[in-house]
Scaffold this active site. Sequence first.
Site, PDB file in Angstrom:
ATOM      1  N   ALA A  80       0.856  -1.188   0.000  1.00  0.00           N
ATOM      2  CA  ALA A  80       0.000   0.000   0.000  1.00  0.00           C
ATOM      3  C   ALA A  80       0.889   1.234   0.000  1.00  0.00           C
ATOM      4  CB  ALA A  80      -0.917   0.020   1.220  1.00  0.00           C
ATOM      5  N   VAL A  85       0.517   3.821   1.765  1.00  0.00           N
ATOM      6  CA  VAL A  85       0.675   4.342   3.126  1.00  0.00           C
ATOM      7  C   VAL A  85       1.648   3.523   3.961  1.00  0.00           C
ATOM      8  CG1 VAL A  85      -1.195   3.040   4.223  1.00  0.00           C
ATOM      9  CG2 VAL A  85      -0.701   5.366   4.978  1.00  0.00           C
ATOM     10  N   TYR A  86       2.031   2.336   3.507  1.00  0.00           N
ATOM     11  CA  TYR A  86       2.984   1.535   4.269  1.00  0.00           C
ATOM     12  C   TYR A  86       4.353   2.219   4.240  1.00  0.00           C
ATOM     13  CZ  TYR A  86      -0.350  -2.402   4.111  1.00  0.00           C
ATOM     14  OH  TYR A  86      -1.456  -3.214   4.235  1.00  0.00           O
ATOM     15  N   SER A  87       4.736   2.743   5.395  1.00  0.00           N
ATOM     16  CA  SER A  87       6.023   3.439   5.545  1.00  0.00           C
ATOM     17  C   SER A  87       6.191   4.523   4.489  1.00  0.00           C
ATOM     18  CB  SER A  87       7.189   2.447   5.498  1.00  0.00           C
ATOM     19  OG  SER A  87       7.074   1.506   6.535  1.00  0.00           O
ATOM     20  N   ASN A  88       5.066   5.222   4.206  1.00  0.00           N
ATOM     21  CA  ASN A  88       5.092   6.381   3.308  1.00  0.00           C
ATOM     22  C   ASN A  88       5.684   6.047   1.941  1.00  0.00           C
ATOM     23  OD1 ASN A  88       4.403   9.095   2.854  1.00  0.00           O
ATOM     24  ND2 ASN A  88       6.506   9.769   3.242  1.00  0.00           N
TER      25      ASN A  88
END
Length: 344
Positions: free
Chosen positions: A59, A61-64
């Site tokens: 995704a 959003v996973y660790s930006n």
Amino acid sequence: MDYRNLGASGLKVPALSFGAGTFGGSGPLFGAWGNSDATEARRLVDICLEAGVNLFDTADVYSNGASEQVLGAAIKGRRDAVLISTKTSLPMGDGPNDAGSSRSRLIKAVEDALRRLDTDYIDLLQLHAFDATTPIEEVLSTLDSLVRAGKLRYVGVSNFSGWQVMKSLGLADRHGYPRYVAHQVYYSLVGRDYEWELMPLGLDQGVGALVWSPLGWGRLTGKIRRGQKLPEKSRLHDTASFGPPVEDEHLYRVIDALDVVAEETGKTIPQIAINWLLQRPTVASVIIGARNEEQLRQNLGAVGWSLTAGQMKKLDTASEVTAPYPYFPYRRQEGFARLSPPAV
């Protein structure tokens, strides 16, 4: 490895898929999950492909975005051998258009994901959350244009409610837009809410489940026991508040049943918990995560065998909770039960 159709689509996905949330992990949540760099990630991808696991989920959003970047590096040179699933809609910044599923946001999010993943197309894009501020027609028409442009192959959602999925499917049918074929959901022996509404919807509408956190947010690892303190190294110390809650007594009741089945089968508690999910209706793939090779190989041991009907019933009984309204009358009262389909 067993392969299953993803919902009503023709896409075949493995019964187990790999969650890349541990890739490039940073911050209080994803940093606690793991922080595999490209070299370690490539090794984990190697092991997955050897076992027939070719679907990798991530995704933005996973660790930006770092998870997508590391995954892109790990699969470099073998794009045709893998399926990539990624998600968008959660905030990636503080700006007014840095979150949601508007046309502007979706187009930019897909372009950014393609760049980070170093690929020309995404096999499955899922909306990470329902955006109540954007008309569903705008969302679907944008996804339609991205599919027609060859940037997306299939579309799905994650963490939607039943009415949100159903309204979207109805509008997709009305306008001829791509239907959601996947719903990435939380489902585990200590979290069976998916069964009340979303599972029957999936059965009726051909929406396959991709299961996240099959071990109950790290509670079904075999390290938690009744009357014992939480293990010192458990990531629950740092991440429990981010995930779905579980009452202690319910958790221990499920673990007690898992212990009995583990004794009967010689399998580990995580393997049994995952195998139970693989025998449930609508489940297309269970997403497993791993911080290292040992964890990955352990989780891969969840396939190639099946729990017996008796063992399934034992786990069903231990994990059952009272259904919420309006579902509990259909389970308890004769008049309602006559109008209800068999329990799934």
